[in-house]
Write a protein that holds these residues in place. Structure first.
Motif, mmCIF file in Angstrom:
data_model
loop_
_atom_site.group_PDB
_atom_site.id
_atom_site.type_symbol
_atom_site.label_atom_id
_atom_site.label_comp_id
_atom_site.label_asym_id
_atom_site.label_seq_id
_atom_site.Cartn_x
_atom_site.Cartn_y
_atom_site.Cartn_z
ATOM 1 N N SER A 68 16.459 0.470 2.333
ATOM 2 C CA SER A 68 16.412 -0.609 3.505
ATOM 3 C C SER A 68 15.000 -0.557 3.766
ATOM 4 O O SER A 68 14.974 -1.645 4.411
ATOM 5 N N GLY A 69 14.887 0.258 3.489
ATOM 6 C CA GLY A 69 13.053 -0.161 3.975
ATOM 7 C C GLY A 69 12.157 -0.533 2.491
ATOM 8 O O GLY A 69 12.614 -1.206 1.772
ATOM 9 N N LYS A 70 10.824 -0.682 3.752
ATOM 10 C CA LYS A 70 9.584 -1.114 2.244
ATOM 11 C C LYS A 70 8.430 -0.096 3.012
ATOM 12 O O LYS A 70 8.420 -0.007 4.092
ATOM 13 N N ILE A 71 8.055 -0.277 1.507
ATOM 14 C CA ILE A 71 6.050 0.266 1.687
ATOM 15 C C ILE A 71 5.722 -1.172 1.249
ATOM 16 O O ILE A 71 5.546 -1.254 -0.178
ATOM 17 N N TYR A 72 4.265 -1.429 1.664
ATOM 18 C CA TYR A 72 3.382 -2.126 1.364
ATOM 19 C C TYR A 72 2.003 -0.863 0.771
ATOM 20 O O TYR A 72 1.212 -0.660 1.717
ATOM 21 N N ALA A 73 2.015 -0.560 -0.553
ATOM 22 C CA ALA A 73 0.258 -0.394 -0.676
ATOM 23 C C ALA A 73 -0.239 -1.329 -0.886
ATOM 24 O O ALA A 73 -0.932 -2.137 -2.195
ATOM 25 N N LEU A 74 -1.462 -1.745 -0.726
ATOM 26 C CA LEU A 74 -2.915 -2.275 -0.174
ATOM 27 C C LEU A 74 -4.005 -1.439 -0.853
ATOM 28 O O LEU A 74 -4.543 -0.123 -0.558
ATOM 29 N N ASP A 75 -4.699 -1.988 -1.068
ATOM 30 C CA ASP A 75 -6.119 -1.049 -2.266
ATOM 31 C C ASP A 75 -7.105 -2.801 -2.691
ATOM 32 O O ASP A 75 -5.920 -4.052 -2.851
ATOM 33 N N VAL A 76 -8.384 -2.599 -2.744
ATOM 34 C CA VAL A 76 -9.671 -3.715 -2.938
ATOM 35 C C VAL A 76 -9.570 -2.881 -4.717
ATOM 36 O O VAL A 76 -9.703 -3.583 -5.249
#
Length: 183
Positions: A68-76
């Motif tokens: 029910s959750g979410k992880i957003y993985a951001l990188d350049v």
């Protein structure tokens, strides 16, 4: 930042692989789950891993937030994003989404419960822009969890709080927790 500028900032493929290998050794001796436990991640949370690198936190956080959750993985770095996608696919993590960017997340205002800003701050070229973006996406009760072994405590506190966007909530054993200042 243009695509060309992003490419200029990225590390070489061999440097990225060396960093990823070093992090795997670190993670074996100091599991990332132990670090994120301190932050109090709960099922259903939306988490932004800003500067996710080779994805050391992705699996642990994805499991803690649950389906029910979410992880957003951001990188350049596109290699980081590819690595996180591979981790998600290999582990059946359907709650992981990647973002290729150096600052802007593309996420909605006040949509994130927790931001992980780990071992990335010292490398940022647009510190103020990043802090403004993190402030924008964090919910009013959201937490910015910070750790950067390249910085001393006074530098961390002064840089994160200098613009009046965040204030220190608590200092943990491994991380600092900041909350949004009232406008």
């Amino acid at each position: 930042m243009t695509g060309e500028e992003m490419i200029d900032k990225q590390m070489s493929s061999s440097s990225f692989r060396a960093m990823a290998f070093t992090f795997k050794i670190r993670d074996f001796f100091r599991p990332r789950r132990d670090v994120v436990k301190e932050v109090g991640i709960r099922e259903g949370f939306s988490v932004l891993d800003f500067g996710c690198g080779p994805g050391g936190y992705v699996k642990a956080v994805a499991e803690l937030v649950g389906k029910s959750g979410k992880i957003y993985a951001l990188d350049v770095n596109p290699l980081a994003v590819q690595t996180v996608r591979k981790i998600a696919a290999e582990n059946g993590l359907t709650n992981v989404e990647t973002i290729l960017s150096d600052c802007k997340t593309g996420l909605s205002d006040e949509s994130i419960d927790l931001v992980l800003l780990y071992d990335t701050f010292h490398d940022l070229t647009n510190v103020d822009g990043v802090l403004e973006e993190l402030y924008r996406v964090l919910r009013p009760e959201g937490v910015l969890s910070f750790s950067d072994h390249h910085m001393k405590e006074d530098g961390i506190l002064s840089r994160v709080t200098s613009k009046g966007l965040f204030r220190l909530l608590k200092k943990g054993e491994k991380t600092y927790s900041f909350v949004k200042e009232e406008p």
